[in-house]
Enzyme design. Structure first.
Site, PDB file in Angstrom:
ATOM      1  N   ALA A 239      -8.628   2.694   5.593  1.00  0.00           N
ATOM      2  CA  ALA A 239      -9.428   1.479   5.751  1.00  0.00           C
ATOM      3  C   ALA A 239      -9.236   0.903   7.154  1.00  0.00           C
ATOM      4  O   ALA A 239      -9.903   1.327   8.097  1.00  0.00           O
ATOM      5  CB  ALA A 239      -9.109   0.465   4.660  1.00  0.00           C
ATOM      6  N   ASN A 240      -8.298  -0.028   7.321  1.00  0.00           N
ATOM      7  CA  ASN A 240      -8.105  -0.658   8.624  1.00  0.00           C
ATOM      8  C   ASN A 240      -7.138   0.085   9.529  1.00  0.00           C
ATOM      9  O   ASN A 240      -7.230   0.001  10.750  1.00  0.00           O
ATOM     10  CB  ASN A 240      -7.608  -2.095   8.438  1.00  0.00           C
ATOM     11  N   TYR A 241      -6.204   0.838   8.956  1.00  0.00           N
ATOM     12  CA  TYR A 241      -5.135   1.454   9.744  1.00  0.00           C
ATOM     13  C   TYR A 241      -5.415   2.926  10.023  1.00  0.00           C
ATOM     14  O   TYR A 241      -6.087   3.611   9.251  1.00  0.00           O
ATOM     15  CB  TYR A 241      -3.803   1.367   8.986  1.00  0.00           C
TER      16      TYR A 241
ATOM     17  N   ALA B 161       0.833  -1.207   0.000  1.00  0.00           N
ATOM     18  CA  ALA B 161       0.000   0.000   0.000  1.00  0.00           C
ATOM     19  C   ALA B 161       0.865   1.252   0.000  1.00  0.00           C
ATOM     20  O   ALA B 161       1.675   1.456   0.901  1.00  0.00           O
ATOM     21  CB  ALA B 161      -0.914  -0.008   1.224  1.00  0.00           C
TER      22      ALA B 161
ATOM     23  N   ASP C 199      -0.054   4.559   0.571  1.00  0.00           N
ATOM     24  CA  ASP C 199      -1.280   5.223   0.997  1.00  0.00           C
ATOM     25  C   ASP C 199      -1.380   6.666   0.532  1.00  0.00           C
ATOM     26  O   ASP C 199      -2.478   7.142   0.218  1.00  0.00           O
ATOM     27  CB  ASP C 199      -1.403   5.162   2.522  1.00  0.00           C
TER      28      ASP C 199
ATOM     29  N   ASP D 103      13.090  20.236   2.427  1.00  0.00           N
ATOM     30  CA  ASP D 103      13.715  21.228   1.549  1.00  0.00           C
ATOM     31  C   ASP D 103      14.341  22.267   2.466  1.00  0.00           C
ATOM     32  O   ASP D 103      13.674  23.169   2.970  1.00  0.00           O
ATOM     33  CB  ASP D 103      12.653  21.856   0.642  1.00  0.00           C
TER      34      ASP D 103
ATOM     35  N   GLY E  81      -4.602  13.794   2.551  1.00  0.00           N
ATOM     36  CA  GLY E  81      -5.633  14.809   2.708  1.00  0.00           C
ATOM     37  C   GLY E  81      -7.021  14.220   2.597  1.00  0.00           C
ATOM     38  O   GLY E  81      -7.918  14.520   3.394  1.00  0.00           O
TER      39      GLY E  81
END
Length: 701
Positions: A414-416, A330, A332, A473, A339
Site C-alpha cells: 500500500a503506502n510502503y 501490519a 505484511d 536453516d 510474493g
C-alpha cells in the site's frame, strides 16, 4: 474440523499431460497450479465456488531432500521425491477456511482440512479491491463523506488494512478501511499523493457478509474524543512525482558498464527452477506467495553453508493507543505476502548494470496461474575496497576491490516499499539487506501529540517500529550444528594484569531452544558451529557468525495482542530444533491472530539444540520516529544482517581475487596536477643480519 481424501482418474483426463520434470525445490509451474486446483475442486459440487489464498509448492521433508541434494552434487543416485502442492482456500462467501495437500504425481488430494474458528487466511489482490469498492459504495459511508462538503469531482481513496486484534468483537474476518482523497484541485491526477489528505471516516468491512458493518470516526485531538465530520478546510497538496519538482540540473550520468558481460551464471531447471553460480557460490532461487524470494542449498566452493534462507516474518506496530489505531500492527508477509506484492522491476531504475531477471508464477483468487514478470533481479555491484595493504617501507600497495552479487526484490505494501536483497561477496560472506522507503501511513490531526509527528498541515505520521525475522536453516559443513555466543570481558587487575588493560574472549554453548539477545556491552556475538569439522590452522570448529544490529524490541507490553502475535519481536535471536513446516516466526496465519503458534511457542519446547539440526531466527529492525523529511516520500532507511565465516577457511578467502588495476577500472582524473603527483612514501628503518649474527640498521627514504 473435517479431513477428506479422494483418489482421482489418471492425469491425462484432467488436462495435464507431458509434465516437464521439475526439481523438488522448483516452484510450481502454471500447469501444476491448474492441476492442483482441479484436484481440490473435485471434492465439491460443480456449483461450489472456492476462493484461493495460496497454491504453492509443498516443500519436501528435509529428511528426504538432503540425500537428494547430496546425490545431486556428487553424481549419486537420487531418490524419488513426489511433487506436492499446498493449497489454502475458502468456500467463497463463507468463513470455511481449508488447507489441502495435493500429490501431483499420484493425482490425489492427500489431505483436506477445515481449519478452526478464529484462523483467518491472508488477503489477496482481488479481495482488497473488492473491499475498497464495498467501502466506497456504502450509503452510510457516502453520507458521512457528504458532511465534509468536498468540491464536486473530488476522488475518495480507500486503504484497506487487515483488521488486527484487540479481543473485542474481532472474531469475524474484517478489514479496517482508512479514507483519503486526492488533491481536490487536481482530481484527474491519478498519482496524486492522497496521503496528504487523510479523512476522519473509517469503515469496517466484513468479508463474509461483503458489507460495511460499522463506521468508525477517528480521533484528531490529544485524547479519544471523536467528532462528527464537518466541512473540510483543504490543505495544499504535497506531491512526490518528478513532474511536480524543480529538478536538479547538476546530476551527471553515472553508468554501470560490464563490457564482457555479467560474471554470474543462471541455469534454468525445468520451467521454474533457477540455479545461480558466482565466484565459488552456488544456490537455488525459489519464489512463493508468502516469503517471496527463497534461497536453497547455499554452498561455497562445494561446501555446505546454508540449507534454506528466507525472510520469515515482519511486523510494523504503531504507537497510537486510541481506537481504532491501537490495532494497527501490519504483518505484511503473513497478512498478504511478499510474493503477491512484488514489483515488476525496471531495467536501469530498480537495478543497474548487466541484469538478469527472474519471473514467477503465483495464483489468483480463482486458482488461475498468475504470471509475474521481473520479480527478482540479479546483478553485480562494486562494493569498494575488499582488502588492501601498503608496505610503507617500499611504497608497494596490494589492493583488491570487492564485488558483490545482489539477488533483489521489491514489494509495495500500500503506502510502503521494502527493497530486500541477499548479497554475496568474494570473502565467503552473505548479507541480507532491507531498505524501507515509500510513504508513511498518515491520519488526520488537529494538534501535536507525542506519539507522532506532523508532516504536513493537518497530517500526522505516527511513530512505529519495523521488526523483521530472517529464518536461517544452517548447514555449516553438514546439518548437525550448534549455536554459541562469544563475549569479551576485562581481566581483573592482578600480578599478571597489573595495568588493567587485558581482556579475554569466552564462549558459551546454547544447549536448549529459546530466545536470546545481543549485548553490545560485552560484544556478545552469536556463531553457528560444526564441532565435527575443525579448522586446519587452529583446530577450532568451523563457524559462521551472525552480525546483526541492535534494535529496540517491541514496545507494546507483554499482555498486549501485539506482543502475543509477534512472537519473534522480543529477542534478537531465537533458536529451535528443526521441524518440517515451522517456517513462519509469527505463525502460519497472522491475520487477526492470537499468537501461540510461532517461534516463541516452538522455542518454549526447550528442545536440546546441541549438535543437531537446528534453525536460527535472526531479528532486526528500526524504530521509526517520523520526521518531516519522511514526507511526501521517505529516503531509504537501510538495515542489514551479515553472516561471516569464522575459522571456516584457512586464510582470507578473497586472496585469489585479481588485484584492482587501472587498465581494467578505467578511472579518469579531473586535474592534470593530480596525474603528476607521486605515491606518498614514508621513510623507514630496517635491520639486516650480517656475518656472525651482527645486526646493522640503515635508513631508507
Amino acid at each position: 474440523m473435517s479431513t477428506e481424501q479422494v483418489s482421482l482418474p489418471p492425469r491425462s483426463s484432467l488436462g495435464l499431460t507431458n509434465r516437464v520434470s521439475s526439481h523438488p525445490l522448483s516452484p510450481l509451474t502454471a500447469a501444476e497450479i491448474t492441476h492442483a486446483v482441479q484436484l481440490v475442486e473435485t471434492l465439491y459440487s460443480p456449483n461450489t465456488s472456492l476462493q484461493y489464498k495460496a497454491v504453492t509448492l509443498q516443500e519436501p521433508n528435509k529428511a528426504d531432500l538432503v540425500p537428494y541434494l547430496e546425490a545431486e552434487h556428487h553424481a549419486g543416485r537420487k531418490p524419488t521425491i513426489e511433487r506436492q502442492a499446498f493449497v489454502a482456500y475458502y468456500i467463497r462467501n463463507t468463513d470455511k477456511f481449508h488447507e489441502a495437500i495435493v500429490n501431483l504425481d499420484w493425482q490425489r488430494v492427500e489431505s483436506n482440512v477445515r481449519l478452526g474458528q478464529g484462523i483467518h487466511g491472508p488477503g489477496d489482490a482481488e479481495e482488497i479491491l473488492l473491499v475498497e469498492k464495498i467501502a466506497l459504495e456504502d450509503e452510510g459511508v457516502q453520507a458521512e463523506i457528504a458532511k465534509l462538503k468536498l468540491p464536486e469531482g473530488t476522488a475518495i481513496i480507500s486503504d484497506p488494512w487487515i483488521y488486527g486484534s484487540d479481543g473485542v468483537n474481532d472474531e469475524e474476518r474484517m478489514y479496517q478501511c482508512f479514507l483519503y482523497m486526492r488533491d481536490p484541485n487536481n482530481p484527474s491526477n491519478l498519482d496524486s499523493n492522497h496521503y496528504a489528505f487523510p479523512l476522519t471516516i473509517s469503515p469496517v468491512v466484513d468479508t463474509v457478509k461483503s458489507k460495511v458493518i460499522r463506521i468508525d470516526l477517528l480521533p484528531t485531538g490529544s485524547d479519544h474524543t471523536v467528532k462528527e465530520p464537518q466541512p473540510l478546510q483543504i490543505p495544499p497538496p504535497n506531491e512526490y512525482h518528478p513532474e511536480h519538482q524543480d529538478l536538479r540540473t547538476d546530476v551527471k550520468p553515472l553508468n554501470v558498464v560490464q563490457p564482457e558481460g555479467a560474471g554470474f551464471k543462471v541455469t534454468e531447471v525445468g520451467e521454474t527452477g533457477r540455479v545461480i553460480e558466482w565466484q565459488k557460490w552456488f544456490f537455488r532461487v525459489g519464489f512463493n506467495q508468502r516469503e517471496g524470494t527463497v534461497l536453497y542449498d547455499v554452498r561455497y566452493d562445494d561446501r555446505n553453508v546454508f540449507y534454506r534462507m528466507a525472510l520469515s516474518d515482519m511486523v510494523i506496530p504503531y504507537a497510537d493507543p486510541r481506537h481504532p489505531f491501537h490495532k494497527k500492527a501490519a504483518f505484511d508477509l503473513g497478512d498478504v505476502g511478499a510474493g503477491v506484492m512484488a514489483n515488476n522491476l525496471k531495467l536501469g531504475c530498480d537495478c543497474l548494470g548487466s541484469i538478469h531477471y527472474l519471473n514467477a508464477v503465483l495464483s489468483t483468487d480463482k486458482g488461475e496461474p498468475w504470471p509475474m514478470e521481473n520479480v527478482v533481479c540479479i546483478h553485480e555491484q562494486d562494493a569498494g575496497i575488499g582488502w588492501k595493504h601498503t608496505n610503507y617501507r617500499t611504497g608497494t600497495a596490494a589492493i583488491v576491490r570487492s564485488r558483490e552479487l545482489v539477488v533483489q526484490s521489491i514489494i509495495t505494501v500500500a503506502n510502503y516499499e521494502y527493497i530486500m536483497a541477499f548479497i554475496f561477496n568474494q570473502a565467503g560472506e552473505v548479507k541480507y539487506e532491507v531498505r524501507a522507503t515509500g510513504i508513511v501511513s498518515t491520519q488526520p490531526t488537529d494538534v501535536e501529540v507525542p506519539w507522532g509527528t506532523i508532516v504536513h498541515p493537518g497530517v500526522l505520521a505516527v511513530h512505529h517500529q519495523h521488526i523483521f525475522s530472517l529464518r536461517i536453516d544452517p548447514a555449516i559443513d553438514g546439518h548437525n550444528n550448534r549455536l554459541v555466543y562469544e563475549e569479551a570481558h576485562p581481566m581483573p587487575r592482578s600480578d599478571f594484569n597489573p595495568h588493567g588493560v587485558g581482556y579475554t574472549v569466552s564462549q558459551t554453548l546454547v544447549e536448549n531452544s529459546g530466545g536470546l539477545d545481543i549485548n553490545s556491552d560485552h560484544n556478545r556475538t552469536f556463531k553457528i558451529q560444526n564441532p565435527s569439522v575443525r579448522n586446519p590452522v587452529n583446530g577450532q570448529p568451523v563457524s559462521y557468525k551472525i552480525v546483526a544490529p541492535a534494535f529496540q524490541k517491541m514496545l507494546a507490553d507483554n499482555d498486549s495482542f501485539h506482543h502475543k502475535r509477534a512472537e519473534f519481536a522480543d529477542h534478537n535471536i531465537y533458536v529451535t530444533k528443526y521441524r518440517d513446516d515451522e517456517l513462519y516466526a509469527g505463525g502460519k496465519y497472522t491475520n487477526q491472530s492470537r499468537g501461540g503458534d510461532g517461534v516463541r511457542a516452538w522455542a518454549n519446547r526447550n528442545d536440546n539444540v546441541t549438535d543437531t539440526d537446528l534453525v536460527v531466527f535472526v531479528q532486526f529492525g528500526l524504530q521509526h520516529v517520523t520526521r518531516v523529511e519522511d514526507f511526501p516520500v521517505m529516503p531509504c532507511e537501510i538495515i542489514e544482517v551479515a553472516f561471516k565465516p569464522v575459522n571456516f577457511f584457512d586464510k582470507n578467502p578473497a586472496l585469489d581475487v585479481p588485484p584492482s588495476r587501472q587498465e581494467n577500472n578505467r578511472s579518469t582524473l579531473l586535474s592534470e596536477a593530480e596525474a603528476e603527483s607521486e605515491w606518498h612514501h614514508q621513510p623507514s628503518m630496517e635491520a639486516k643480519v650480517g656475518e656472525k649474527g651482527k645486526v646493522c640498521c640503515s635508513s631508507k627514504l
